[in-house]
Design a protein around this motif. Structure first.
Motif, PDB file in Angstrom:
ATOM      1  N   PRO A 194       0.829  -1.225   0.000  1.00  0.00           N
ATOM      2  CA  PRO A 194       0.000   0.000   0.000  1.00  0.00           C
ATOM      3  C   PRO A 194       0.854   1.261   0.000  1.00  0.00           C
ATOM      4  CG  PRO A 194      -0.595  -1.494   1.808  1.00  0.00           C
ATOM      5  CD  PRO A 194       0.698  -1.984   1.247  1.00  0.00           C
ATOM      6  N   ASN A 195       0.182   2.364  -0.239  1.00  0.00           N
ATOM      7  CA  ASN A 195       0.843   3.664  -0.136  1.00  0.00           C
ATOM      8  C   ASN A 195       1.140   3.982   1.326  1.00  0.00           C
ATOM      9  OD1 ASN A 195       1.901   6.115  -0.854  1.00  0.00           O
ATOM     10  ND2 ASN A 195      -0.050   7.076  -1.378  1.00  0.00           N
ATOM     11  N   LEU A 196       2.180   4.762   1.554  1.00  0.00           N
ATOM     12  CA  LEU A 196       2.519   5.180   2.912  1.00  0.00           C
ATOM     13  C   LEU A 196       1.509   6.215   3.396  1.00  0.00           C
ATOM     14  CD1 LEU A 196       6.390   5.672   2.591  1.00  0.00           C
ATOM     15  CD2 LEU A 196       5.160   3.667   3.437  1.00  0.00           C
ATOM     16  N   PRO A 197       0.953   6.059   4.586  1.00  0.00           N
ATOM     17  CA  PRO A 197       0.043   7.075   5.109  1.00  0.00           C
ATOM     18  C   PRO A 197       0.813   8.326   5.518  1.00  0.00           C
ATOM     19  CG  PRO A 197       0.439   5.383   6.763  1.00  0.00           C
ATOM     20  CD  PRO A 197       1.125   4.921   5.501  1.00  0.00           C
ATOM     21  N   HIS A 198       0.179   9.454   5.331  1.00  0.00           N
ATOM     22  CA  HIS A 198       0.745  10.728   5.781  1.00  0.00           C
ATOM     23  C   HIS A 198       0.861  10.714   7.301  1.00  0.00           C
ATOM     24  CE1 HIS A 198       0.729  15.153   6.515  1.00  0.00           C
ATOM     25  NE2 HIS A 198       1.428  15.165   5.401  1.00  0.00           N
ATOM     26  N   ASP A 199       1.806  11.484   7.833  1.00  0.00           N
ATOM     27  CA  ASP A 199       2.016  11.516   9.291  1.00  0.00           C
ATOM     28  C   ASP A 199       0.763  11.945  10.053  1.00  0.00           C
ATOM     29  OD1 ASP A 199       4.602  10.629   9.097  1.00  0.00           O
ATOM     30  OD2 ASP A 199       5.496  12.637   9.116  1.00  0.00           O
ATOM     31  N   SER A 200      -0.118  12.719   9.404  1.00  0.00           N
ATOM     32  CA  SER A 200      -1.303  13.226  10.091  1.00  0.00           C
ATOM     33  C   SER A 200      -2.457  12.230  10.117  1.00  0.00           C
ATOM     34  CB  SER A 200      -1.776  14.522   9.432  1.00  0.00           C
ATOM     35  OG  SER A 200      -2.240  14.266   8.112  1.00  0.00           O
ATOM     36  N   VAL A 201      -2.285  11.067   9.478  1.00  0.00           N
ATOM     37  CA  VAL A 201      -3.337  10.039   9.519  1.00  0.00           C
ATOM     38  C   VAL A 201      -3.441   9.498  10.944  1.00  0.00           C
ATOM     39  CG1 VAL A 201      -3.989   7.713   8.735  1.00  0.00           C
ATOM     40  CG2 VAL A 201      -3.099   9.381   7.098  1.00  0.00           C
ATOM     41  N   PRO A 202      -4.649   9.495  11.536  1.00  0.00           N
ATOM     42  CA  PRO A 202      -4.789   9.033  12.925  1.00  0.00           C
ATOM     43  C   PRO A 202      -4.616   7.519  13.039  1.00  0.00           C
ATOM     44  CG  PRO A 202      -6.725  10.300  12.197  1.00  0.00           C
ATOM     45  CD  PRO A 202      -5.915   9.983  10.990  1.00  0.00           C
ATOM     46  N   GLU A 203      -4.221   7.085  14.215  1.00  0.00           N
ATOM     47  CA  GLU A 203      -4.212   5.660  14.503  1.00  0.00           C
ATOM     48  C   GLU A 203      -5.661   5.159  14.587  1.00  0.00           C
ATOM     49  OE1 GLU A 203      -1.640   3.764  14.715  1.00  0.00           O
ATOM     50  OE2 GLU A 203       0.055   5.147  14.993  1.00  0.00           O
ATOM     51  N   GLY A 204      -5.850   3.892  14.249  1.00  0.00           N
ATOM     52  CA  GLY A 204      -7.194   3.327  14.339  1.00  0.00           C
ATOM     53  C   GLY A 204      -7.375   2.188  13.355  1.00  0.00           C
ATOM     54  N   ARG A 205      -8.369   1.349  13.635  1.00  0.00           N
ATOM     55  CA  ARG A 205      -8.603   0.180  12.799  1.00  0.00           C
ATOM     56  C   ARG A 205      -9.896   0.259  11.989  1.00  0.00           C
ATOM     57  NH1 ARG A 205      -5.806  -4.465  13.273  1.00  0.00           N
ATOM     58  NH2 ARG A 205      -4.167  -4.569  14.846  1.00  0.00           N
ATOM     59  N   VAL A 206     -10.930   0.889  12.540  1.00  0.00           N
ATOM     60  CA  VAL A 206     -12.251   0.856  11.927  1.00  0.00           C
ATOM     61  C   VAL A 206     -12.798   2.270  11.778  1.00  0.00           C
ATOM     62  CG1 VAL A 206     -12.801  -1.465  12.736  1.00  0.00           C
ATOM     63  CG2 VAL A 206     -13.310   0.511  14.194  1.00  0.00           C
ATOM     64  N   ALA A 207     -13.942   2.374  11.070  1.00  0.00           N
ATOM     65  CA  ALA A 207     -14.526   3.683  10.785  1.00  0.00           C
ATOM     66  C   ALA A 207     -14.803   4.485  12.043  1.00  0.00           C
ATOM     67  CB  ALA A 207     -15.805   3.500   9.975  1.00  0.00           C
ATOM     68  N   GLU A 208     -15.129   3.805  13.130  1.00  0.00           N
ATOM     69  CA  GLU A 208     -15.409   4.505  14.386  1.00  0.00           C
ATOM     70  C   GLU A 208     -14.180   5.227  14.938  1.00  0.00           C
ATOM     71  OE1 GLU A 208     -18.569   1.964  13.421  1.00  0.00           O
ATOM     72  OE2 GLU A 208     -16.442   1.437  13.644  1.00  0.00           O
ATOM     73  N   ASP A 209     -12.999   4.889  14.441  1.00  0.00           N
ATOM     74  CA  ASP A 209     -11.765   5.529  14.894  1.00  0.00           C
ATOM     75  C   ASP A 209     -11.399   6.756  14.066  1.00  0.00           C
ATOM     76  OD1 ASP A 209     -11.350   3.586  16.896  1.00  0.00           O
ATOM     77  OD2 ASP A 209     -10.442   2.218  15.446  1.00  0.00           O
ATOM     78  N   ASN A 210     -12.194   7.059  13.028  1.00  0.00           N
ATOM     79  CA  ASN A 210     -11.937   8.269  12.243  1.00  0.00           C
ATOM     80  C   ASN A 210     -12.158   9.510  13.100  1.00  0.00           C
ATOM     81  OD1 ASN A 210     -11.443   6.668   9.976  1.00  0.00           O
ATOM     82  ND2 ASN A 210     -13.570   6.756   9.296  1.00  0.00           N
ATOM     83  N   VAL A 211     -11.448  10.572  12.766  1.00  0.00           N
ATOM     84  CA  VAL A 211     -11.487  11.799  13.569  1.00  0.00           C
ATOM     85  C   VAL A 211     -12.377  12.828  12.890  1.00  0.00           C
ATOM     86  CG1 VAL A 211     -10.106  13.711  14.474  1.00  0.00           C
ATOM     87  CG2 VAL A 211      -9.194  11.370  14.514  1.00  0.00           C
ATOM     88  N   ILE A 212     -13.335  13.367  13.640  1.00  0.00           N
ATOM     89  CA  ILE A 212     -14.204  14.424  13.114  1.00  0.00           C
ATOM     90  C   ILE A 212     -13.420  15.735  13.103  1.00  0.00           C
ATOM     91  CG2 ILE A 212     -16.332  15.730  13.442  1.00  0.00           C
ATOM     92  CD1 ILE A 212     -17.473  13.271  14.888  1.00  0.00           C
ATOM     93  N   GLU A 213     -13.234  16.275  11.899  1.00  0.00           N
ATOM     94  CA  GLU A 213     -12.458  17.498  11.734  1.00  0.00           C
ATOM     95  C   GLU A 213     -13.321  18.744  11.873  1.00  0.00           C
ATOM     96  OE1 GLU A 213      -8.992  18.108  10.343  1.00  0.00           O
ATOM     97  OE2 GLU A 213      -8.723  16.207  11.372  1.00  0.00           O
ATOM     98  N   LYS A 214     -14.550  18.674  11.340  1.00  0.00           N
ATOM     99  CA  LYS A 214     -15.343  19.880  11.218  1.00  0.00           C
ATOM    100  C   LYS A 214     -16.790  19.490  10.975  1.00  0.00           C
ATOM    101  CE  LYS A 214     -14.823  24.288   8.688  1.00  0.00           C
ATOM    102  NZ  LYS A 214     -14.163  24.904   7.503  1.00  0.00           N
ATOM    103  N   THR A 215     -17.717  20.278  11.453  1.00  0.00           N
ATOM    104  CA  THR A 215     -19.138  20.033  11.198  1.00  0.00           C
ATOM    105  C   THR A 215     -19.803  21.340  10.801  1.00  0.00           C
ATOM    106  OG1 THR A 215     -19.766  20.439  13.496  1.00  0.00           O
ATOM    107  CG2 THR A 215     -19.229  18.164  12.898  1.00  0.00           C
ATOM    108  N   GLY A 216     -20.952  21.229  10.149  1.00  0.00           N
ATOM    109  CA  GLY A 216     -21.669  22.425   9.742  1.00  0.00           C
ATOM    110  C   GLY A 216     -23.087  22.102   9.326  1.00  0.00           C
ATOM    111  N   GLY A 217     -23.856  23.133   9.095  1.00  0.00           N
ATOM    112  CA  GLY A 217     -25.239  22.959   8.697  1.00  0.00           C
ATOM    113  C   GLY A 217     -26.155  22.744   9.894  1.00  0.00           C
ATOM    114  N   VAL A 218     -27.446  22.759   9.615  1.00  0.00           N
ATOM    115  CA  VAL A 218     -28.453  22.610  10.654  1.00  0.00           C
ATOM    116  C   VAL A 218     -29.226  21.322  10.428  1.00  0.00           C
ATOM    117  CG1 VAL A 218     -30.510  23.625  11.692  1.00  0.00           C
ATOM    118  CG2 VAL A 218     -28.660  25.108  10.876  1.00  0.00           C
ATOM    119  N   VAL A 219     -29.308  20.501  11.455  1.00  0.00           N
ATOM    120  CA  VAL A 219     -30.101  19.270  11.371  1.00  0.00           C
ATOM    121  C   VAL A 219     -31.570  19.631  11.551  1.00  0.00           C
ATOM    122  CG1 VAL A 219     -30.563  17.010  12.389  1.00  0.00           C
ATOM    123  CG2 VAL A 219     -28.204  17.865  12.255  1.00  0.00           C
ATOM    124  N   PRO A 220     -32.408  19.402  10.537  1.00  0.00           N
ATOM    125  CA  PRO A 220     -33.816  19.793  10.658  1.00  0.00           C
ATOM    126  C   PRO A 220     -34.554  18.907  11.658  1.00  0.00           C
ATOM    127  CG  PRO A 220     -33.471  18.562   8.635  1.00  0.00           C
ATOM    128  CD  PRO A 220     -32.117  18.778   9.232  1.00  0.00           C
TER     129      PRO A 220
END
Length: 423
Positions: free
Chosen positions: A108-134
Motif C-alpha cells: 500500500p501507499n505510505l500514510p501521511h504523518d497526520s493520519v490518525p491511529e485506528g482500525r475501523v470507521a469509528e476511529d476516524n477523527v471528526i475534523e469539522k461540522t456544519g449545517g443545521v439538522v432539521p
C-alpha cells in the motif's frame, strides 16, 4: 506504487509507517530488497561483460589482419561463451524485475504523518461540522418510502430489468438527478476545473495505473471477452489521461472534472447499509481530479476539501468532515477526508465524498511526470475527490426536506430543477 528508492533507502521507516495501515510489510519488503540486489548484481555483471565483449569483438578483426588466426578463433569462442552468459544474466535480471514489480503492486501507499491511529470507521477523527439538522415529526419517512410516495424512483423495476442496486429514476426523480449533475459540473467549471467526458470502460493498464488493479479486481465489473473493466469512478479514466505523460511545471496544477456513471459490484454488502439509495451497483457521480507538484499537493488537497464543503453548504445539508484513520484509509491513499451528510429520517450519517492525496503512488504506476525549471523530470502528485456522488445526496435531500406540502428543493438547485417543490 512505492518507488524502489523509497523502500531501499529506509526500509524500517516504510515498515513502521505501513503498520499504521495495519499492513505487515516486513516480509514483502525483505523480498523486494533481496531481489533488487539480485537485479543490480546481474546488471553490474552484464555491463562489465558487455564492455569486455565489445573489446574482444573489436580485437578479432585486428588479429585476423595480423595473421594471428588461432588467437582470433579463441577470441570468437570466448565471445560466444560470454553471449550465453549474458543471456543467462539478462534472464535473471528480467525475472527479478518482474517479481519485484508484482511485489510492489502488493504494497500500500505510505500514510501521511497526520493520519490518525485506528482500525475501523469509528476511529476516524471528526475534523469539522456544519449545517443545521432539521427537526422532523414522528411521521418522517425514509427516502425509499418517499420515492414510492412521489413516484420518483422505482427500485422494484430496476430489479426486474437488471437486479438489486440498479434503480430506475422517473419524472421529477430523473429531473432531480440531471439537475444535480449539471449543478455539480457548473460549480466545478466555475472553480477552474476543465470538464472532460471520459469512457465508462477502461483497459487493464488503466486499472493498474490508478491502483484499482490488482487490489480491487473483485469489486469491478469485468467484460472478459475484451478484457475491459466498467469504471468504479471517473477517477480512473480521467487520471489515466496523464499516463506516460511528461507535463511542464508551468502547467501545474492540472484540474479536471467529469461526470460519469459508476459501476461497483459491492460484494459482501448487506443489511441497512444497502437499503434504497444507500449502496448501489450503478450510480452517478461528478469527480474532480488534480495533478500537481509534490510541494503544492497538500495545498491543493485543502482547496479541494474547501470546495466540496461549499457544495454541501449550497445544498443546505448538515455535514461533517472526517480524517480517515490508518485502518479505514484506502490502499492507494496517503491522506483522505470523507464528507458525510446527516439523514434525519434514517438517523445516521451518509458518506457522500472522499477527497484524497495519493502523493506519487499513482503517478509512479502511471509514469505521470513533470519537467521542472532545471529540465529534470520528477513524479507528479495525484489527487481526486467526489464532488459529489449523487445517491446519498438525493437520499438526504428527500428525507431532510420533506414537509406536509411536499419535498422542498434547496434554493441553489431550483434553477436546475425548474421546480421548488416535489408534490
Amino acid at each position: 506504487m512505492l518507488t524502489l528508492k523509497v523502500i531501499t533507502d529506509n526500509p524500517e521507516e516504510v515498515i513502521r509507517r505501513l503498520a499504521k495501515k495495519h499492513f505487515d510489510a516486513r516480509e514483502v519488503i525483505a523480498k523486494v530488497i533481496e531481489l533488487d540486489k539480485v537485479r543490480r548484481s546481474a546488471q553490474t555483471e552484464l555491463d562489465a561483460n558487455q564492455a569486455e565483449l565489445n573489446r574482444l569483438s573489436k580485437s578479432i578483426g585486428q588479429l585476423m589482419k595480423e595473421g594471428r588466426k588461432e588467437e582470433a578463433e579463441a577470441a570468437r569462442n570466448q565471445v560466444a561463451i560470454m553471449k550465453e552468459t549474458n543471456k543467462a544474466l539478462d534472464d535473471t535480471k528480467t525475472s527479478a524485475e518482474s517479481v519485484v514489480q508484482n511485489l510492489l503492486f502488493q504494497i500500500p501507499n505510505l500514510p501521511h504523518d497526520s493520519v490518525p491511529e485506528g482500525r475501523v470507521a469509528e476511529d476516524n477523527v471528526i475534523e469539522k461540522t456544519g449545517g443545521v439538522v432539521p427537526e422532523l415529526g414522528p411521521d418522517a419517512l425514509p427516502h425509499w418510502d418517499l420515492a414510492k410516495k412521489y413516484d420518483l424512483i422505482d427500485f422494484e423495476l430496476g430489479v426486474k430489468i437488471t437486479g438489486a442496486g440498479f434503480p430506475v429514476y422517473k419524472g421529477m426523480g430523473a429531473r432531480l438527478q440531471r439537475a444535480l449533475i449539471n449543478f455539480f459540473l457548473d460549480n466545478a467549471r466555475e472553480a477552474g476545473y476543465l470538464e472532460v467526458q471520459p469512457p465508462y470502460v477502461v483497459n487493464e493498464d488503466s486499472g493498474y495505473g490508478t491502483g484499482q488493479l490488482p487490489d480491487k479486481e473483485g469489486q469491478m465489473y469485468h467484460a472478459t471477452a475484451d478484457n475491459l473493466y466498467l469504471i468504479p469512478t471517473a477517477e480512473v479514466p480521467v487520471t489515466n489521461i496523464y499516463r506516460d505523460v511528461i507535463l511542464n511545471e508551468a502547467d501545474l496544477p492540472v484540474k479536471n472534472t467529469a461526470y460519469s456513471a459508476c459501476f461497483r459490484r459491492e460484494a459482501g454488502s448487506y443489511g441497512k447499509d444497502v437499503r434504497g439509495l444507500n449502496r448501489l451497483h450503478q450510480f452517478d457521480k461528478v469527480e474532480i481530479v488534480r495533478i500537481d507538484k509534490p510541494e503544492h499537493s497538500y495545498e491543493s488537497l485543502r482547496e479541494m476539501v474547501d470546495y466540496v464543503q461549499s457544495l454541501v453548504e449550497k445544498l443546505e445539508l448538515p455535514w461533517r468532515i472526517l480524517r480517515l484513520c490508518g485502518g479505514d484509509i484506502s490502499f492507494t491513499s496517503a491522506l483522505t477526508f470523507d464528507f458525510e451528510v446527516y439523514s434525519v429520517a434514517q438517523e445516521r450519517w451518509l458518506e457522500v465524498s472522499s477527497v484524497s492525496n495519493f502523493e506519487s503512488y499513482q503517478a509512479n504506476r502511471l509514469k505521470c511526470r513533470y519537467r521542472d525549471e532545471n529540465k529534470k523530470t520528477q513524479l507528479c502528485h495525484t489527487l481526486n475527490g467526489s464532488a459529489l456522488a449523487l445517491p446519498r445526496i438525493v437520499a438526504a435531500l428527500l428525507e431532510n426536506n420533506q414537509t406536509p406540502e411536499g419535498i422542498r428543493i434547496p434554493k441553489a438547485l431550483v434553477p436546475y430543477t425548474g421546480f421548488d417543490l416535489i408534490k
